[in-house]
Design an enzyme around this catalytic site. Structure first.
Site, mmCIF file in Angstrom:
data_model
loop_
_atom_site.group_PDB
_atom_site.id
_atom_site.type_symbol
_atom_site.label_atom_id
_atom_site.label_comp_id
_atom_site.label_asym_id
_atom_site.label_seq_id
_atom_site.Cartn_x
_atom_site.Cartn_y
_atom_site.Cartn_z
ATOM 1 N N LYS A 32 116.786 8.682 -75.399
ATOM 2 C CA LYS A 32 115.501 9.315 -75.093
ATOM 3 C C LYS A 32 115.536 10.059 -73.757
ATOM 4 O O LYS A 32 115.136 11.232 -73.681
ATOM 5 C CB LYS A 32 114.410 8.240 -75.055
ATOM 6 C CG LYS A 32 113.049 8.739 -74.626
ATOM 7 C CD LYS A 32 112.131 7.594 -74.237
ATOM 8 C CE LYS A 32 112.600 6.925 -72.950
ATOM 9 N NZ LYS A 32 111.649 5.912 -72.460
ATOM 10 N N THR A 33 116.024 9.400 -72.701
ATOM 11 C CA THR A 33 116.016 10.017 -71.373
ATOM 12 C C THR A 33 116.886 11.265 -71.344
ATOM 13 O O THR A 33 116.510 12.284 -70.760
ATOM 14 C CB THR A 33 116.495 9.006 -70.311
ATOM 15 O OG1 THR A 33 115.692 7.825 -70.394
ATOM 16 C CG2 THR A 33 116.381 9.587 -68.918
ATOM 17 N N ASP A 222 106.073 10.135 -70.982
ATOM 18 C CA ASP A 222 107.068 9.168 -71.442
ATOM 19 C C ASP A 222 106.391 7.831 -71.753
ATOM 20 O O ASP A 222 105.318 7.531 -71.226
ATOM 21 C CB ASP A 222 108.129 8.990 -70.351
ATOM 22 C CG ASP A 222 109.357 8.235 -70.840
ATOM 23 O OD1 ASP A 222 109.522 8.102 -72.075
ATOM 24 O OD2 ASP A 222 110.147 7.786 -69.996
ATOM 25 N N GLU A 223 107.021 7.029 -72.603
ATOM 26 C CA GLU A 223 106.512 5.696 -72.969
ATOM 27 C C GLU A 223 105.038 5.775 -73.393
ATOM 28 O O GLU A 223 104.193 4.978 -72.965
ATOM 29 C CB GLU A 223 106.684 4.706 -71.796
ATOM 30 C CG GLU A 223 108.109 4.536 -71.306
ATOM 31 C CD GLU A 223 108.999 3.779 -72.287
ATOM 32 O OE1 GLU A 223 108.514 3.400 -73.361
ATOM 33 O OE2 GLU A 223 110.184 3.570 -71.963
ATOM 34 N N GLN A 253 108.088 -0.602 -79.873
ATOM 35 C CA GLN A 253 108.280 -1.260 -78.581
ATOM 36 C C GLN A 253 106.978 -1.307 -77.776
ATOM 37 O O GLN A 253 107.003 -1.400 -76.552
ATOM 38 C CB GLN A 253 109.368 -0.543 -77.779
ATOM 39 C CG GLN A 253 110.744 -0.614 -78.437
ATOM 40 C CD GLN A 253 111.838 -0.036 -77.559
ATOM 41 O OE1 GLN A 253 112.236 -0.626 -76.552
ATOM 42 N NE2 GLN A 253 112.345 1.128 -77.931
ATOM 43 N N ARG A 603 118.078 -5.318 -76.915
ATOM 44 C CA ARG A 603 118.673 -5.244 -75.568
ATOM 45 C C ARG A 603 120.184 -5.456 -75.632
ATOM 46 O O ARG A 603 120.905 -5.151 -74.683
ATOM 47 C CB ARG A 603 118.090 -6.321 -74.634
ATOM 48 C CG ARG A 603 116.597 -6.274 -74.340
ATOM 49 C CD ARG A 603 116.072 -4.918 -73.964
ATOM 50 N NE ARG A 603 115.582 -4.208 -75.134
ATOM 51 C CZ ARG A 603 115.397 -2.897 -75.188
ATOM 52 N NH1 ARG A 603 115.689 -2.142 -74.159
ATOM 53 N NH2 ARG A 603 114.947 -2.326 -76.296
#
Length: 670
Positions: A32-33, A222-223, A253, A603
């Protein structure tokens, strides 16, 4: 020109789609980043969009900093000049510094921390004069909730959040008014005020909202799954003159509902913005297929999500394991035993994490880690900037910047000791109240008390010092002039403790040095104090927290979001832990607990070990426990091992173990 050839097809489409509303559903580990960074670089370099027209907003200072660093590697400083990459709250402060005068504040406001807020709430409860006692933290929490829902003190009694039969709501109504009046009198805000006042500003003065919407013609959030109703209102105002908004997030998430995050913002984005282009990033670059397969099947059962299935090119990998432990102590022992084994095979401890639903699960693991002499850190606990000595220095810096800040003044008026007691302080507080002046103005008129006169001289002197020289030498000079190190030595009987406290102050000065190196001309006192007060969980672990030490990481599932490790131990995979007991008892929506489980699983890069206990000691007796519903129906996707017997060994290993055990026993009897 920036080449987008390194992106996969979905990432490239996300980077190239600039005009109109865009929803990027970025699954765990999907790059994503990188995608968002290349999107910004493409806009700046390929499309020649001026940087001042671009706004990119994230939730944490860490994420914003990472974004800035990545963009700087792709685009030169001339081209990215003027771009705004910040958190919601940093953006809010920027807007308020420019336009808060419309709401009757001075633009040199202070941001109060939790201790300062509690001090005002305590005063408010005293003046409430009720024969009942109230918990300040409950009142403060309610005020924070109201602000995050956009409910003012005047609106509270008429809102759905008010219960006239609830004594706490009656007290909160009074204290909320008292609290806001005091904040405005001190020209101060609390953290929740930042966005609350920006939205109030935009609602009351639409021309101000229009100004920022026209300034920022291309907006990225973002998020987005973590946004609340207040942030949603802010975003709507910023897009009042255009529809060029790109939101990035993952509904799978969305785990911060307890903080007020509203998953419907991302689920209903297409309803809010017509003609939305939806792009799904479904290729995972983090986890192996067995781990990802389990994660996909767990989240598939959620009833609040947009359909997507994560995939990976890493088809080989170890099947996740589910260990059955005897009890809490046994669970901790076998996990730490495995960590020591991994360490002996040269696995870096920094690539190992223990994740848990609740902090109450931690003590047995700490005990075992200490016994095994395994270095570890717990994400959480007391933050560096919450230590007394650091708060003292910050209070001096705050007062030097904003002399109207009464709470900062009261904290340090007699620190170090100047012979200024409560009687003298109260006398001046009464004067300030009678004369309707600020406390610092009143004490500036003091002609008899030498302690007060010396304090005023120091504040006035360093107002000049900070204007005349840079941040680092000014803070160093302030600490020296206060004889603060001598004050610490006199305050602690234990020499080792005094040394640690002095080291904290020295580390604070080093933090100022790093701030000055990074921000150069922008390393002003005002910006430094703002940075300290806005530091979030990821940024405030103390100076040097960017250095990756070789130690095991322990953290809650909520804290783990955005991180990844080669080896994950997901402990307490059982009913009443994950999902949490409160969710089950209250018959609440189980979806967020399922998403929390999904976050924990994803994770892991290489190996995932989940654990549950057959019984745990609760209320003084052993209570049977049961596997979590999230994995109980998926036995084909993990290997279950009963660690209370030889369940983790092959037949040959069991034979060898028994042979060696009985051989050793017979030898000992000879």
């Amino acid at each position: 020109m920036i080449s987008l050839n390194g992106l996969n097809p979905e990432q490239r489409k996300a980077a190239e789609t600039v005009e109109g509303p865009v929803l990027i559903l970025a699954g765990a580990g999907s790059g994503k980043t990188r995608t968002v960074t290349y999107r910004i670089a493409h806009m700046l370099d390929n499309l020649r969009i001026p940087g001042k027209q671009i706004l990119a907003v994230s939730f944490t200072n860490k994420a914003a900093t990472e974004m800035k660093e990545r963009v700087s590697h792709l685009v030169d400083s001339r081209m990215r000049k003027g771009i705004t990459l910040s958190t919601f709250h940093s953006l809010g402060i920027r807007i308020l510094r420019e336009d808060i005068h419309h709401l009757g504040y001075n633009n040199l406001f202070t941001i109060y921390d939790q201790a300062d807020q509690m001090s005002i709430v305590r005063e408010g409860l005293k003046s409430y004069r009720s024969n009942k006692s109230y918990d300040r933290s409950i009142i403060m929490s309610k005020i924070g909730l109201l602000k995050n829902q956009g409910v003012s003190a005047d609106e509270f009694p008429k809102s759905k959040y008010y219960d006239p039969e609830n004594n706490y709501d009656g007290a909160t109504e009074y204290v909320y008014h008292y609290y806001q009046e005091k904040l405005q009198f001190y020209n101060a805000l609390d953290f929740d005020d930042i966005l609350f006042l920006v939205v109030k500003l935009f609602n009351q003065f639409p021309e101000v909202a229009k100004k920022y919407s026209e300034r920022f013609k291309y907006i990225m959030i973002d998020e987005y799954q973590d946004t609340n109703s207040l942030q949603f209102s802010l975003i709507q105002a910023l897009t009042s003159t255009h529809q060029n908004i790109c939101v990035v997030g993952d509904d799978d998430q969305a785990i911060y509902g307890f903080r007020g995050a509203d998953i419907s913002n991302i689920l209903n984005f297409e309803k809010q913005y017509s003609d939305t282009v939806v792009i799904k990033l479904e290729e995972n670059y983090r986890s192996t297929f067995p781990i990802l397969d389990l994660a996909n099947q767990v989240i598939k059962e959620s009833t609040q999500r947009k359909e997507k299935t994560m995939r990976t090119a890493q088809m080989e990998g170890t099947l996740p394991q589910l260990w059955a432990a005897g009890d809490s102590d046994h669970e901790a022992a076998i996990v730490v035993e495995e960590i020591i084994k991994l360490q002996s095979h040269e696995v870096a401890l920094s690539e190992i994490a223990i994740l848990y639903r609740s902090n109450t699960q931690v003590p047995p693991f700490e005990d075992q880690l200490r016994i095994g002499q395994v270095p570890y850190k717990i994400i959480g606990g007391q933050k560096f900037y919450e230590k007394k000595e650091i708060k003292d220095i910050i209070a001096y810096l705050t007062l030097i910047q904003n002399p109207r800040d009464e709470l900062a003044l009261r904290r340090i008026l007699n620190v170090p000791n100047r012979g200024i007691g409560s009687v003298t302080l109260n006398k001046n507080l009464e004067k300030a109240l009678e004369q309707k002046r600020h406390l610092f103005q009143v004490i500036c008129d003091e002609e008899e008390h030498e302690g007060i006169k010396s304090f005023v001289q120091i504040i006035r002197k360093f107002q000049r010092v900070f204007n005349e020289q840079s941040l680092l030498p000014s803070i160093t000079q302030l600490v020296d002039e206060l004889n603060y190190y001598d004050f610490i030595e006199k305050s602690y009987d234990q020499p080792k403790l005094a040394v640690r406290k002095k080291d904290d102050v020295k580390n604070f000065i080093l933090a100022a040095d790093r701030f000055q190196d990074r921000y150069q001309e922008d390393a002003t006192l005002k910006n430094f104090v703002e940075r300290l007060l806005l530091a979030d969980a990821h940024d405030s672990q103390g100076p040097g927290d960017g250095f990756k030490k070789n130690e095991v990481t322990l953290m809650t599932l909520h804290a783990s979001k955005g991180l990844e490790f080669d080896h994950i131990f997901l402990i307490g995979m059982e009913e009443e832990i994950l999902p949490h007991k409160k969710t089950i008892i209250d018959n609440s929506d189980i979806n967020e607990e399922r998403r929390l489980c999904y976050v924990g699983i994803t994770r892991a890069r290489k190996k995932l070990i989940m654990t549950y206990a057959k019984e745990r000691k609760m209320y003084g007796k052993m209570i049977p426990r049961f596997k979590s519903r999230f994995v109980i129906e998926l036995p084909h996707l993990y290997k279950e091992l009963d660690r209370t017997n030889f369940g983790d060994m092959s037949e040959d290993e069991v034979t060898d173990f028994k042979k060696n055990f009985f051989g050793s026993l017979m030898d000992s009897l000879k």
